[in-house]
Design an enzyme around this catalytic site. Structure first.
Site, mmCIF file in Angstrom:
data_model
loop_
_atom_site.group_PDB
_atom_site.id
_atom_site.type_symbol
_atom_site.label_atom_id
_atom_site.label_comp_id
_atom_site.label_asym_id
_atom_site.label_seq_id
_atom_site.Cartn_x
_atom_site.Cartn_y
_atom_site.Cartn_z
ATOM 1 N N GLN A 357 37.527 46.971 42.629
ATOM 2 C CA GLN A 357 38.740 46.599 42.540
ATOM 3 C C GLN A 357 39.699 47.216 41.470
ATOM 4 O O GLN A 357 39.577 47.163 40.435
ATOM 5 C CB GLN A 357 38.355 44.683 42.422
ATOM 6 C CG GLN A 357 37.781 44.403 43.690
ATOM 7 C CD GLN A 357 36.305 44.274 43.102
ATOM 8 O OE1 GLN A 357 35.656 44.369 42.513
ATOM 9 N NE2 GLN A 357 36.441 43.231 43.683
ATOM 10 N N GLN A 379 39.674 49.728 46.922
ATOM 11 C CA GLN A 379 39.501 48.861 47.284
ATOM 12 C C GLN A 379 40.518 47.935 46.412
ATOM 13 O O GLN A 379 41.040 48.442 45.314
ATOM 14 C CB GLN A 379 37.893 48.502 46.003
ATOM 15 C CG GLN A 379 37.748 46.952 46.623
ATOM 16 C CD GLN A 379 36.342 46.880 46.500
ATOM 17 O OE1 GLN A 379 35.522 47.857 45.928
ATOM 18 N NE2 GLN A 379 35.725 45.308 46.330
#
Length: 563
Positions: A357, A379
């Protein structure tokens, strides 16, 4: 994004909720009812009955105001609780501190939103569509902020003890906020067809010459008549037949030729809490690569940034969860200030696929507009966190869940580029995070193109790519009149975990084209739909965002209706 927690809500309880909501719909909101009847319109009737006054009866308007005022008191108490933990930060890890600081920011925003919602509701029982949309957006965002706080604590192993202590007040306040939204929705109503239908605007910002010296008074553009025209000390940015009011302009340039050398310094110089009627504070960012984490806080309203173009003006960073950031705090550009506009800028997070992330843009700015911008990461590239957002002619690059969040957001005429992920990963374009059936939120992708980025296109085609998966229980995403290339898996959509949310989500497709647009082999989930034009029109700029009321002030082109 944090791992998901499966709710205990069953299909039976959902049908129970819907049936009572329908029965209550026959009762006028101005008619006095007892709390038990009023609470049948809510997602959690038993909790609702426990908080409403038990003596006598009132109407839905008064119950709604009561819950919003009580929500404000609860939000302030929770904010104070988080502040108390942060005062003992010396005993906490850095990751726990970051998660708590996210909660602190979000709880402060909730208190602000509830103050504004209460003021709007106190103005009367009949609100204009614009006011109704505003309160609906605020109450929806409050629930999103609660969930984001919880997600951040859950994802931080060192904050588990804190999360356990905050779990009950978080849960109780979330339930109260849900009741407030439900009663508001029932009392003040939600109109499905709202706003006038606009066909769009002709002149693009790429056709406008931006002054290069950044000095006042501004020089006039011969090719576009007057770029800025002085009127009573204010300036008007000319965009064809439309004008964009600008109160001031400053220039950012790395070589020192402008007013500032960093974007953050220019943002800091912007006035606080200005109204759109005063005009935008325009920051012209000259071409260059700006390695800085830019934050536009809640006081910096109606800020406009214009760059020299995609890949010319670049804001870049490399934060990620692997390096200790929360997903919420990993963004290169984070925006909260209402009315934010960005044009001709690339926003990038270079952490790479291996860092998982890593957000390029986190947007929680109501009435925000991005035009001709590029968002680049892997991501979680674009975190459309909350409130109302519009993206036009933008490029979005990513791999896993790379458009995610719980805003009411519409993408129009954008290019969506799935990239080559890490080995063994699957590409998922969207992961929408709606947690409550009364929230106004969702992702609408209108007249866009979903096509493989160059590295994915040349990889041999082994990577599977899906249109979306349900991050939260009431996840809502629609693709309308868009081009879906052959990289899209025939099933179209991917489960999150088992059968989680497959009955409560709302995924829909309407009149798309391209090799990946066929719906014959799509998932058989109860929540998936191939919809008609009437249903699709609910997710247009005019109806889903009430965009006719606020996008024109930015000068950005848009189409209000279906094509």
């Amino acid at each position: 994004m944090a791992s998901i927690t499966i709710s205990s809500l069953s299909i039976l309880s959902l049908l129970f909720f819907l049936s009572f909501s329908q029965s209550l719909a026959d009762i006028a909101p101005s008619v006095p009812v007892v709390p038990s009847t009023a609470c049948n319109a809510t997602h959690d009737p038993n909790f609702c009955k426990s908080i409403l006054p038990s003596n006598g009866s009132s109407n839905l308007f008064d119950y709604g105001r009561f819950c919003v005022r009580r929500s404000l008191s609860t939000a302030r108490k929770f904010s104070a609780l988080v502040d108390g933990y942060l005062k003992r930060r010396s005993s906490l890890t850095n990751t726990a501190i970051q998660a708590l600081e996210d909660c602190q920011l979000l709880s402060e925003l909730n208190a602000d939103f509830l103050v504004n919602a209460a003021a709007a509701l106190d103005s009367g029982n009949s609100l204009l569509d614009k006011q109704t949309g505003y309160v609906e957006a605020l109450l929806s965002a409050i629930l999103t902020n609660q969930q984001t706080c919880l997600d951040g604590l859950q994802a931080t192993s060192s904050a588990w003890s804190i999360r356990n202590n905050l779990a009950t007040p978080l849960s109780n306040s979330t339930r109260l906020f849900s009741v407030s939204l439900a009663l508001f929705t029932r009392a003040w109503g939600r109109t499905k067809k709202r706003g006038r239908q606009q066909s769009g605007r002709k002149l693009m910002f790429s056709e406008i010459e931006i002054p290069r010296d950044g000095r006042l008074p501004l020089r006039m553009s011969e090719t576009n008549r007057q770029l800025f025209e002085s009127r009573s000390g204010r300036k008007l940015l000319q965009t064809g037949t439309d004008t964009v009011l600008v109160r001031d302009i400053v220039t950012v340039s790395k070589d020192g030729s402008g007013n500032f050398t960093t974007i953050n310094d220019a943002v800091a110089a912007a006035p606080s809490n200005t109204d759109i009627s005063d005009g935008y504070f325009l920051i012209y960012i000259k071409g260059g690569v700006y390695e800085e984490y830019v934050s536009v806080n809640k006081t910096k309203k109606n800020l406009m940034m214009i760059g020299d173009g995609i890949n010319q003006t670049v804001i870049t960073g490399n934060r990620s969860v692997v390096d200790g950031s929360t997903t919420f705090n990993s963004a290169t550009l984070a925006v909260v200030g209402q009315g934010f506009v960005a044009i001709n800028i690339t926003i990038r997070n270079t952490a790479g696929a291996v860092k998982h992330q890593a957000v390029a843009l986190r947007n929680g700015a109501d009435l925000s507009v991005f035009y001709s911008c590029s968002f680049e990461a892997y991501q979680d590239t674009l975190y459309t966190h909350s409130l109302r957002q519009f993206y036009r002619n933008c490029d979005i690059y990513g791999t896993v869940d790379f458009i995610f969040g719980n805003a009411a957001v519409l993408f129009q005429n954008c290019n969506i580029y799935p990239r080559l992920p890490m080995q063994g990963q699957t590409n998922v374009v969207t992961a929408q995070g709606r947690t409550d059936p009364n929230q106004n939120t969702g992702i609408s992708i209108h007249n866009c193109k979903v096509i493989a980025a160059a590295e994915l296109a040349s990889s041999g085609g082994s990577t599977k790519t899906y249109l979306g998966r349900p991050w939260k229980e009431y996840s809502r995403t629609v693709y309308i009149q868009s081009f879906l290339d052959g990289l899209i898996d025939p099933t179209g959509w991917l489960p999150w975990s088992g059968d989680f949310a497959l009955s409560t989500l709302y995924y829909a497709e309407y009149n798309n084209s391209g090799p990946g647009s066929g719906t014959g082999s799509r998932v058989p989930w109860p929540g998936y739909h191939v919809i008609n034009a009437s249903d699709a029109s609910n997710f247009t700029v005019s109806n889903f965002l009430l965009g006719d009321n606020w996008i024109p002030s930015s000068g950005v082109p848009f189409t209000g209706s279906l094509l």
